[in-house]
Design an enzyme around this catalytic site. Structure first.
Site, mmCIF file in Angstrom:
data_model
loop_
_atom_site.group_PDB
_atom_site.id
_atom_site.type_symbol
_atom_site.label_atom_id
_atom_site.label_comp_id
_atom_site.label_asym_id
_atom_site.label_seq_id
_atom_site.Cartn_x
_atom_site.Cartn_y
_atom_site.Cartn_z
ATOM 1 N N GLY A 46 40.278 57.745 14.246
ATOM 2 C CA GLY A 46 40.499 57.872 12.543
ATOM 3 C C GLY A 46 39.236 56.752 12.161
ATOM 4 N N GLN A 51 34.785 50.629 6.959
ATOM 5 C CA GLN A 51 35.582 49.909 8.197
ATOM 6 C C GLN A 51 33.759 50.108 8.331
ATOM 7 O OE1 GLN A 51 38.672 52.965 9.675
ATOM 8 N NE2 GLN A 51 38.834 50.270 11.345
ATOM 9 N N CYS A 91 44.704 48.955 15.373
ATOM 10 C CA CYS A 91 43.955 49.513 14.100
ATOM 11 C C CYS A 91 42.148 49.283 14.185
ATOM 12 C CB CYS A 91 43.272 48.994 12.802
ATOM 13 S SG CYS A 91 42.789 48.852 11.387
ATOM 14 N N LEU A 92 40.454 49.881 14.317
ATOM 15 C CA LEU A 92 39.255 49.512 15.366
ATOM 16 C C LEU A 92 38.956 47.971 14.382
ATOM 17 C CD1 LEU A 92 37.871 52.510 15.519
ATOM 18 C CD2 LEU A 92 39.107 51.876 17.281
ATOM 19 N N HIS A 133 47.348 56.200 7.686
ATOM 20 C CA HIS A 133 46.138 54.870 7.568
ATOM 21 C C HIS A 133 44.906 54.365 7.502
ATOM 22 C CE1 HIS A 133 45.564 51.724 10.888
ATOM 23 N NE2 HIS A 133 44.241 51.624 11.005
ATOM 24 N N GLU A 134 44.412 55.906 7.254
ATOM 25 C CA GLU A 134 43.220 55.780 7.013
ATOM 26 C C GLU A 134 42.768 55.759 5.622
ATOM 27 O OE1 GLU A 134 41.067 54.750 9.244
ATOM 28 O OE2 GLU A 134 42.511 55.507 10.822
ATOM 29 N N HIS A 137 43.257 52.576 4.285
ATOM 30 C CA HIS A 137 41.649 51.804 3.870
ATOM 31 C C HIS A 137 40.519 52.068 3.238
ATOM 32 C CE1 HIS A 137 41.230 49.505 7.732
ATOM 33 N NE2 HIS A 137 41.745 50.991 8.661
HETATM 34 ZN ZN ZN Z 1 42.322 51.200 10.431
#
Ligand code: ZN
Length: 167
Positions: A46, A51, A91-92, A133-134, A137
């Site tokens: 995701g 991000q 998380c990336l 989660h996304e 963000h």
């Molecule tokens: Zn994330």
């Protein structure tokens, strides 16, 4: 398609609220395509626009059951949630940190799809978790914001130590 640079915590954009997408144009579609490539090349499931440094309410999520058709959602929002469950998240934008996070188990998400039409997703399990989660963000919330203060302090200490070592 082009790969975008992933912003890493504590980059300020990760704490900002993103703005709604007024209309799905070629520009938004291209961004979503680039986000999918970026997500896949980083082995993520995701990715949210902030991000990659863009404050727009756009997320891309790998649909685990249909590997070649990831979800692209504009202005997604959780309209219903049910239950509670705990699961490990990463998380990336926060490399090498994972933590178990408690979230609602199933959700209903409403959004605008790639074709500009409204979509409604009822889901649970991993997909429900990734969607939440996304969407977080887009409101400037990172998963580590959802854990207790003391544990977060420990994780942040670990991050800054790691940064020092890598420098
Ligand atoms: Zn994330």
């Amino acid at each position: 398609m082009a790969k975008l640079e992933i912003k890493i915590y504590p980059d300020k954009i990760l704490k900002k609220k993103s703005l709604s997408v007024k209309k799905v144009t070629e520009k938004e579609k291209k961004l979503a395509t680039d986000m999918i490539e970026t997500m896949r090349s980083a082995n993520g499931i995701g990715l949210a626009a902030p991000q990659v440094g863009i404050r727009r309410r756009i997320i891309v999520v790998e649909d685990m059951e249909a590997r070649n058709s990831p979800l692209v959602l504009f202005n997604p929002k959780v309209v219903k949630k049910k239950g509670k469950c705990s699961f490990y998240e990463g998380c990336l934008s926060v490399p090498q940190v994972t933590s178990d996070i408690t979230r609602p188990e199933s959700v209903t998400v409403e959004a605008i799809g790639l074709d500009g039409k409204e979509v409604k997703i009822d889901t649970d399990g991993l997909l429900a978790r990734v969607l939440q989660h996304e969407i977080d963000h887009l409101d400037g919330i990172i998963f580590i914001d959802r854990i207790g203060f003391l544990r977060r302090k420990g994780i942040l200490k670990h991050i800054s130590k790691k940064v020092c070592v890598e420098l």
